[in-house]
Write a protein that holds these residues in place. Structure first.
Motif, PDB file in Angstrom:
ATOM      1  N   ALA A 162       1.075   8.546   5.641  1.00 36.73           N
ATOM      2  CA  ALA A 162       0.916   7.820   4.685  1.00 36.73           C
ATOM      3  C   ALA A 162       1.814   7.833   3.748  1.00 36.73           C
ATOM      4  N   ARG A 174      -9.171  -6.430  -0.441  1.00 35.71           N
ATOM      5  CA  ARG A 174      -7.740  -6.730   0.134  1.00 35.71           C
ATOM      6  C   ARG A 174      -7.198  -8.156  -0.371  1.00 35.71           C
ATOM      7  N   THR A 204      -3.392   3.976   2.194  1.00 38.14           N
ATOM      8  CA  THR A 204      -3.638   4.051   3.717  1.00 38.14           C
ATOM      9  C   THR A 204      -4.588   5.063   4.165  1.00 38.14           C
ATOM     10  N   ASP A 222      -7.964   4.107   5.550  1.00 41.18           N
ATOM     11  CA  ASP A 222      -7.734   3.306   6.837  1.00 41.18           C
ATOM     12  C   ASP A 222      -7.404   4.049   8.071  1.00 41.18           C
ATOM     13  N   GLN A 223      -6.688   5.283   8.021  1.00 40.18           N
ATOM     14  CA  GLN A 223      -6.528   6.195   9.163  1.00 40.18           C
ATOM     15  C   GLN A 223      -7.731   7.065   9.233  1.00 40.18           C
TER      16      GLN A 223
END
Length: 697
Positions: A591, A538, A549, A552-553
């Motif tokens: 997302a 990142r 994303t 990440d979830q």
């Protein structure tokens, strides 16, 4: 030009000697010499039997690879083989080393065959997208039966001499000098009044074989286990012809099927990978006579799944290896894992109990760094953290003897930083194994800026000893394979957010030929690992590069893949069969909302292009930066480490086959639609502008 075939007279026996180093390949000169020799012995009234043997380390090990792709020149191998079998005087093939491909076809044309106990015979043409085209599919069933012939020809795997005797391929084993044994056998034939025994005159199956059932079963097996491959089904069809047709007609059908394989794009792809494997050993600027450091003993730091797998690689080839762990409980778990892997091999029948015990005897568990003081090479396989690596390499630097090779199995960290943790960066090299390390063939050998030529050469040589496909790469984020797979997997996640399901993405890429879909692979390796790598990347994002994303979830929800029972898919009761994750659709809608897009149906073609063209574009950038030495090295990495279909030749061979103009056009379109990740690689643009291909580099 040296004479490759000589004929010696030993009374009434003619001894034909082949000497075409290094492997007595059946090139034009050898074929012509053999044909002339057999014709001469046929015309000599004083000769009553003929013995054929080869000088050097092996019998004829197949075709001459220098002739691949060139127009055929007479005499052809089928012409030679037919002349040998048609001879009126009995002939004996004396086999040592390997009789492979055309070499075995020559031996099958001889009327009798004897072999050393260590010899191997096989027909590996299928591995090059071909089938045996000089009678192998017609004569082998007549000796070994349909079942064994199908097994050998469709797999391409060789068998040992003892099994060859059991199967009727070889008549007996020899235990004396090759020439002495061959001459003695020929004289027995003469004394017993035995003349030619032509394989082609036999029935093409064993008495109790149901040919139709065997053919049907092998056909179904190939379609299930090798979907998309062209040559295996033609191999089955050729053996079927042997069971249905007289020899002459069967040979004609075999040749027709051979020509179909020869014209197949898959044949070109498989031969490309064949040559790529040989080219990978050549490293620019590294002299062939670079001194090697001998590796007589090794050690692995870390007894997790990867560490144990690496340790077994050494034990499997007879190199004593120490496995270092932090405490007794962890060490016992590691050693138990090793025992379980070997026991599973014994239960499958792929390893004898004796071999298991011998290999386990080479594996020693240790708890003290001091135990590594005398080893020639140490590989760390600890957690993928730069701080953890720093601690390990500082310890190794302190305890290991001068000249020991210090290797890291890191898959993505900066090897130059790791080398700087020691006082001997010239001795540090990356040895990036792929999981499971004791099974996967690929080994990325990572050359740091300080890695000495001697250490690099030694690491490449070690890869060969470990029976790996070793490819030298440079230092960057993820090296070659993982750097490319980051782009591939990232596009798969973007596709989910844009409207695809995990099942659709994975199926589209499996249908293309990938061994597994990218999302199933993520679940298998663990989404916590994917997330950690993503977090490390990142801070290095360039302007305009955004990340999907959904990962990440999933990570935030504790959905880590198979290890937690749910990830991109759900896994019930510990089973590995993926099912839909009911929580995922809501995550994907969220997302998509973050990206300001609306999810909509996507075609399989679009999915395949997005994922594969991302691979190709990144590969072009890697080549341009000099991280990989040649396009074929990149293909080799993906063929052997990432499940890319062998019959497509690798990402860059595949790009060439599509046409780079088309590939660049689509990448430009994706760049316009999807932004910075799709910036076309300058090398790709140059190649298109110059009308060249990756193969031309």
């Amino acid at each position: 030009m040296p004479e490759v075939v000589r004929v010696e007279r030993h009374g009434d026996v003619a001894l034909i000697k082949v000497d075409n180093p290094p492997v007595n390949a059946l090139g034009l000169a050898l074929r012509a010499g053999l044909l002339a020799a057999f014709r001469a012995t046929e015309a000599d009234a004083a000769v009553r039997a003929v013995v054929l043997l080869c000088e050097g380390r092996t019998f004829m090990a197949g075709a001459d690879i220098k002739e691949f792709g060139k127009p055929a020149q007479a005499p052809s191998l089928p012409e030679l083989v037919e002349a040998i079998e048609a001879a009126s005087k009995p002939s004996v093939a004396v086999i040592h080393g390997s009789a492979l491909g055309g070499g075995l076809e020559v031996a099958l044309a001889c009327h009798y065959r004897i072999a050393t106990t260590t010899a191997q015979v096989g027909l590996p043409e299928v591995k090059l997208g071909l089938l045996p085209g000089a009678g192998g599919t017609q004569r082998l069933p007549r000796l070994a039966g349909v079942a064994k012939a199908l097994e050998m020809i469709v797999s391409g795997a060789p068998i040992g001499a003892a099994q060859a005797v059991e199967q009727g391929i070889v008549d007996e084993l020899l235990d004396s000098d090759l020439a002495d044994a061959g001459l003695a056998y020929a004289r027995r034939l003469i004394a017993e009044g035995r003349g030619p025994r032509r394989t082609g005159e036999r029935q093409a199956h064993l008495p109790d074989e149901d040919c139709a059932a065997l053919i049907a079963a092998k056909h179904a097996e190939v379609q299930k286990r090798q979907p998309g491959l062209f040559s295996p089904l033609r191999c089955v069809a050729a053996v079927e012809a042997a069971t249905r047709l007289p020899l002459a007609e069967g040979l004609k059908r075999e040749r027709e099927l051979f020509q179909e394989c020869l014209a197949s794009a898959q044949r070109a792809a498989l031969i490309h990978s064949f040559f790529a494997e040989r080219e990978a050993a050549k490293i620019a600027g590294l002299p062939a006579d670079t001194p090697l450091r001998e590796v007589r003993s090794a050690a692995v730091v870390g007894g997790g799944t990867m560490g144990v797998g690496i340790a077994l690689c050494f034990a499997n080839v007879g190199i004593p290896v120490k496995l270092l762990e932090i405490d007794g409980a962890a060490l016992e778990r590691a050693l138990q894992r090793a025992r379980a892997i070997y026991q599973a091999s014994v239960e499958r029948g792929s390893l004898s109990a004796e071999a298991r015990d011998k290999r386990l005897g080479l594996l020693q568990g240790v708890l003290d760094d001091a135990a590594l003081a005398d080893v020639d090479l140490v590989i760390e396989a600890v957690f993928e953290s730069l701080e953890v690596k720093r601690q390990v390499f500082a310890r190794l630097d302190a305890v290991c003897k001068p000249g020991a090779i210090l290797a890291s199995n890191t898959s993505s960290l900066d090897l130059d930083q790791i080398a700087a943790f020691t006082q001997r960066p010239q001795d540090v090299v990356g040895l990036h194994f792929f999981s499971p390390a004791n099974v996967m063939r690929l080994l990325e050998v990572v050359r740091g800026k300080a890695t000495s030529a001697e250490v690099l050469a030694s690491a490449m040589h070690l890869g060969k000893r470990l029976k790996k496909v070793a490819v030298a790469v440079g230092v960057c984020d993820g090296f070659v394979g993982n750097r490319m797979i980051f782009q591939y997997g990232r596009q798969a996640e973007f596709l989910l957010e844009e409207g695809a399901s995990p099942a659709q993405v994975d199926k589209a890429l499996r249908d293309f030929g990938m061994a597994m879909g990218p999302l199933a692979v993520r679940d298998l390796s663990g989404l916590d690992i994917s997330h950690a790598i993503r977090e490390g990347q990142r801070p290095r994002l360039k302007p305009g590069q955004t990340l999907p994303t959904v990962l990440d979830q999933l990570f935030a929800a504790g959905m880590l893949g198979q290890k937690s029972g749910v990830g991109f898919y759900r896994y019930q009761d510990g089973a590995r069969a993926p099912q839909d994750n009911p929580a995922l659709p809501a995550m994907l809608e969220q997302a998509a909302a973050l990206r300001g897009i609306r999810r909509q149906p996507l075609s399989d073609e679009h999915i395949v292009e997005r994922c594969l063209f991302a691979l190709i574009n990144e590969a072009a950038q890697i080549l341009d930066e000099g991280i990989a030495q040649r396009a074929s090295d990149i293909d080799l990495i993906f063929l052997n480490g990432y499940g890319f279909p062998s019959w497509r030749g690798g990402p860059l061979f595949y790009a060439d086959s599509l046409g780079l103009e088309h590939v660049l056009q689509r990448i430009r379109e994706f760049h316009q639609r999807f932004g910075a990740w799709w910036q076309p690689a300058p090398l790709l643009e140059r190649l298109v502008a110059e009308g060249r291909r990756f193969a031309d580099l």
